[in-house]
Enzyme design. Structure first.
Site, PDB file in Angstrom:
ATOM      1  N   CYS A  46       0.826  -1.211   0.000  1.00 20.72           N
ATOM      2  CA  CYS A  46       0.000   0.000   0.000  1.00 20.72           C
ATOM      3  C   CYS A  46       0.860   1.261   0.000  1.00 20.72           C
ATOM      4  O   CYS A  46       0.539   2.248  -0.670  1.00 20.72           O
ATOM      5  CB  CYS A  46      -0.922   0.005   1.216  1.00 20.72           C
ATOM      6  SG  CYS A  46      -2.056  -1.399   1.297  1.00 20.72           S
ATOM      7  N   ASP A 137     -20.584  13.076 -15.076  1.00 20.22           N
ATOM      8  CA  ASP A 137     -22.012  12.832 -14.903  1.00 20.22           C
ATOM      9  C   ASP A 137     -22.301  11.990 -13.662  1.00 20.22           C
ATOM     10  O   ASP A 137     -23.445  11.599 -13.421  1.00 20.22           O
ATOM     11  CB  ASP A 137     -22.604  12.160 -16.142  1.00 20.22           C
ATOM     12  CG  ASP A 137     -21.932  10.822 -16.469  1.00 20.22           C
ATOM     13  OD1 ASP A 137     -21.002  10.401 -15.735  1.00 20.22           O
ATOM     14  OD2 ASP A 137     -22.326  10.193 -17.472  1.00 20.22           O
TER      15      ASP A 137
END
Length: 220
Positions: A46, A137
């Site tokens: 990570c 959108d």
């Protein structure tokens, strides 16, 4: 299992992050967005992922894409760990994107981000390496899911975003290993007559044994 599919409207939500509490739609504004989850702070893979993401954050900004990360850790851990992330890049600058704190796993569960094979010391599931790309959108344009043991390729994510943004504006598709500037493919539902009008640089067709003229290329 809860989750979100391509074309779905991405849920709006409020969350605590390393830059304070946000409303997701307000955070995105009119931009594209990329959300990427990681299993746990203070872990090796990570750290390399977020460090690389930080090092190329300007490339996402150039594409009008806002970045945001997520894991099941709390805000204090995120802030403390982000110093390690930036130190991996030999930098003392702040992390250039926020990290969502989802300690109760509510958001990760809603979005289908949980990895049942990865658990913490208390036996609770951790978030997988999810990637969501959200359009202006607010609809989901791309998703992918990596296991905890496999780090992601952020250069590939940039390539995908380039394709998504191009094909949102032009009636084309991008072939295998496409890069900006390469030839693109004319959509099958575009007639030859329409293609001639849409693509002034011309259309070439690759012949195949079937005789079908579906491999049509053009350069934008």
């Amino acid at each position: 299992m809860p989750g979100i599919l391509l074309g779905d409207v991405f849920p709006d939500f409020e969350a605590d992050t390393t830059v304070g509490r946000i409303k997701f739609y307000d955070f995105l504004g009119d931009s594209w967005g990329i959300m990427f989850s990681h299993p746990k702070d203070f872990t090796p893979v990570c750290t390399t992922e977020l460090a690389f993401a930080a090092s190329i954050s300007d490339k996402f900004t150039e594409r009008n894409v806002k970045m945001i990360a997520l894991s099941v850790d709390n805000v204090d851990d995120h802030i403390f760990w982000s110093k390690d992330v930036m130190a991996f890049n030999s930098s003392t600058a702040p992390l250039p994107f926020p990290i969502i704190a989802d300690a109760n796993r509510k958001l990760a569960t809603l979005l289908g981000m949980m990895d049942p094979d990865e658990i913490d010391r208390d036996g609770n599931p951790l978030t997988a390496r999810c990637v969501f790309v959200i359009g202006p959108d607010k609809k989901l344009k791309m998703s992918c899911l990596y296991p905890a043991t496999t780090g992601r390729n952020f250069d590939e994510l940039l390539r995908v975003i380039d394709s998504l943004q191009l094909t949102a504006q032009k009636k084309v598709a991008t072939p295998v290993d496409w890069r900006p500037g390469d030839k693109v493919m004319v959509l099958p539902n575009i007639s030859d007559e329409e293609a001639a009008k849409l693509f002034p640089n011309g259309v070439t067709t690759k012949d195949v044994p079937s005789g079908k003229k579906y491999l049509r290329y053009t350069r934008l």
